[in-house]
Scaffold this motif. Structure first.
Motif, PDB file in Angstrom:
ATOM      1  N   ILE B  76      -8.142  65.641 -10.292  1.00 31.12           N
ATOM      2  CA  ILE B  76      -8.224  67.058  -9.900  1.00 31.12           C
ATOM      3  C   ILE B  76      -9.672  67.534  -9.995  1.00 31.12           C
ATOM      4  O   ILE B  76     -10.194  68.198  -9.097  1.00 31.12           O
ATOM      5  N   ASP B  77     -10.326  67.154 -11.085  1.00 26.38           N
ATOM      6  CA  ASP B  77     -11.711  67.594 -11.286  1.00 26.38           C
ATOM      7  C   ASP B  77     -12.637  67.026 -10.227  1.00 26.38           C
ATOM      8  O   ASP B  77     -13.588  67.685  -9.799  1.00 26.38           O
ATOM      9  N   GLU B  78     -12.364  65.794  -9.772  1.00 22.01           N
ATOM     10  CA  GLU B  78     -13.247  65.139  -8.805  1.00 22.01           C
ATOM     11  C   GLU B  78     -12.997  65.607  -7.377  1.00 22.01           C
ATOM     12  O   GLU B  78     -13.888  65.554  -6.547  1.00 22.01           O
ATOM     13  N   VAL B  79     -11.754  66.017  -7.095  1.00 23.04           N
ATOM     14  CA  VAL B  79     -11.438  66.415  -5.720  1.00 23.04           C
ATOM     15  C   VAL B  79     -11.765  67.886  -5.452  1.00 23.04           C
ATOM     16  O   VAL B  79     -12.362  68.221  -4.436  1.00 23.04           O
ATOM     17  N   TRP B  80     -11.355  68.766  -6.371  1.00 24.61           N
ATOM     18  CA  TRP B  80     -11.561  70.194  -6.174  1.00 24.61           C
ATOM     19  C   TRP B  80     -12.837  70.615  -6.883  1.00 24.61           C
ATOM     20  O   TRP B  80     -12.821  71.087  -8.025  1.00 24.61           O
ATOM     21  N   THR B  81     -13.939  70.424  -6.185  1.00 27.21           N
ATOM     22  CA  THR B  81     -15.231  70.625  -6.833  1.00 27.21           C
ATOM     23  C   THR B  81     -15.728  72.066  -6.764  1.00 27.21           C
ATOM     24  O   THR B  81     -16.704  72.402  -7.411  1.00 27.21           O
ATOM     25  N   ASP B  82     -15.057  72.924  -5.998  1.00 32.86           N
ATOM     26  CA  ASP B  82     -15.577  74.295  -5.971  1.00 32.86           C
ATOM     27  C   ASP B  82     -14.994  75.188  -7.059  1.00 32.86           C
ATOM     28  O   ASP B  82     -15.410  76.323  -7.213  1.00 32.86           O
ATOM     29  N   GLY B  83     -14.058  74.659  -7.841  1.00 28.25           N
ATOM     30  CA  GLY B  83     -13.581  75.451  -8.982  1.00 28.25           C
ATOM     31  C   GLY B  83     -14.426  75.146 -10.216  1.00 28.25           C
ATOM     32  O   GLY B  83     -15.359  74.345 -10.156  1.00 28.25           O
TER      33      GLY B  83
END
Lengths: 213, 230
Positions: B76-83
């Motif tokens: 999750i951390d690697e894919v959704w980088t704009d959060g």
């Protein structure tokens, strides 16, 4: 003082994995051999919680746990990637390493060292688990594809160490008939020029296994 | 209604599932939560998505399943980088965070489970001793990682926070059934303060179940197990 030091043990597959990762990246390091029956005060200082090898020391800062160390190496130094770049592929690579360490290692060790029914049960479990790895290797030279990656260096103990244990105990668990893909991977892996230089010698391994298992 | 691109197969009571929900909330990721009923047979969807371990949580993203809670959180951390980031950006701090999350799941939690199995008072006392040793180490880790700020992740909730935090409901249940008060203000003041702040954090507070609800669940599971082995 060397910038990178590794506290390891020559016959530990976890220690050897970290060495593989360092060598893949071309990192110069000082290797410190630990006598596991008489751990050094430095090891106990740098890994007080688990008191185990391997421990990497980079600029005086210690990192413990082989999978944590390998990810650190991959993130810190340039050179060929150890983990895949794509997030899904990375998650899968980490998944297989966990599977190998938490499931396969346990079952295979029990199959070699537990007597009677417990050993038989473990052998059956290990047989089932190996089928998943066999399937994963379909159509691939290495777990990492064309090149050696995280899963290959982590599966080292099945590829190399287990072979000796199997031979010593007269176990017929990992055979070409049952696991053709996996055995082909073992051949490719242990005969790879780069890997060959970093594996402990066969006769030394057999000697140590006689004392351990 | 179009199917969601992100689905989480989970269980409201499972700390492993809870931490993934926290990760999704931190990143404001819209998803469909599919509750897997703990007491009935495993669903076809779960068996298909996680054939090897057959366990929750499983994240299904664009129809690709990802298993193992810590791996899902990193994904999750690697894919959704704009959060906001879940893991630290510095490699050494990332290694430290991974070390402690592994410690929490593989060293501390198994000892916690032993508490339930302790056959007599003496065995119980031994296990409690071991659990407290772990918690004292976690207190020191908190001091080091937080650097005087509110969370392990500093000003913001991070990886270690959601992994340890996912157990907070169950830590309270342990106390309710006569176990030790683990995050005691005297022994572990840092963690006691951290737990209070964590549980009132916007993003996570609706995800950690009420201890009384968990206790009810625990009693129900215990009874079901007792009757199935009777």
């Amino acid at each position: 003082m060397a910038e990178v030091k590794l506290f390891g043990c020559w016959y530990s597959p976890f220690s050897r994995r970290v060495e593989m990762a360092l060598k893949l990246k071309g990192v110069e390091y000082e290797y410190i051999e630990e006598d596991l029956s008489n751990k050094s005060h430095l090891l106990l200082k740098y890994n007080p919680i688990h008191q185990k090898v391997p421990v990497l020391l980079h600029n005086g800062k210690p990192i413990a746990e082989s999978s944590v160390i390998i990810e650190y190496i991959d993130e810190t130094w340039e050179g060929p990637s150890i983990l895949p770049k794509d997030p899904y592929e990375r998650a899968m690579a980490r998944f297989w390493v966990k599977f190998i360490d938490e499931k396969c290692a346990v079952a295979m060790w029990k199959a070699c060292s537990s007597p009677g029914e417990e050993g038989e049960k473990a052998k059956e479990e290990a047989s089932q688990l190996l089928k998943f790895l066999e399937e994963e290797l379909k159509g691939k030279k290495f777990f990492g594809g064309d090149n050696i990656g995280l899963v290959d260096i982590s599966a080292n103990f099945i590829g190399y160490w287990f072979g000796f244990a199997q031979e010593l105990k007269g176990l017929e668990l990992l055979t070409k008939e049952k696991y053709p893909n996996f055995c082909e991977w073992v051949d490719e892996y242990v005969n790879n020029n780069f890997v060959k230089e970093n594996l402990p010698l066969k006769d030394k391994m057999i000697e140590i296994f006689k004392t351990l298992a | 209604m179009a199917p969601s691109d992100v689905q989480l197969l989970g269980s409201w009571a499972s700390p492993f599932s809870i931490r993934v929900q926290m990760g999704l909330k931190l990143k404001s990721i819209e998803h469909e939560f599919i509750e897997e009923n703990f007491l009935s047979n495993k669903s076809d969807l779960l068996l298909k998505a996680n054939p090897i371990h057959k366990k929750v949580p499983v994240l299904i993203h664009s129809q690709k399943p990802i298993c193992e809670s810590l791996l899902i959180v990193e994904y999750i951390d690697e894919v959704w980088t704009d959060g906001p980031s879940i893991l630290p950006s510095d490699p050494y701090e990332r290694a430290t965070a991974r070390f402690w999350t592994t410690y929490i799941d593989q060293t501390w939690f198994p000892i916690m489970k032993e508490l339930e199995k302790a056959a007599n008072d003496e065995a119980k006392a031994t296990v409690i001793g071991k659990v407290i040793e772990c918690v004292v180490l976690l207190e020191a880790a908190f001091e080091k990682c937080s650097k005087g700020k509110s969370f392990f992740g500093g000003d913001n909730v991070g990886y270690i926070d959601i992994v340890l935090g996912s157990y907070l409901g169950w830590i309270k249940v342990t106390e309710l059934v006569g176990g030790p008060n683990l995050l005691d203000g005297t022994r572990t003041p840092g963690l006691a303060g951290w737990a209070e702040r964590f549980l009132s954090h916007n993003v996570v507070k609706d995800v950690v179940p009420e201890p009384n609800k968990l206790l009810e669940f625990y009693m129900m599971v215990k009874a079901a197990r007792a009757s199935s082995s009777a």
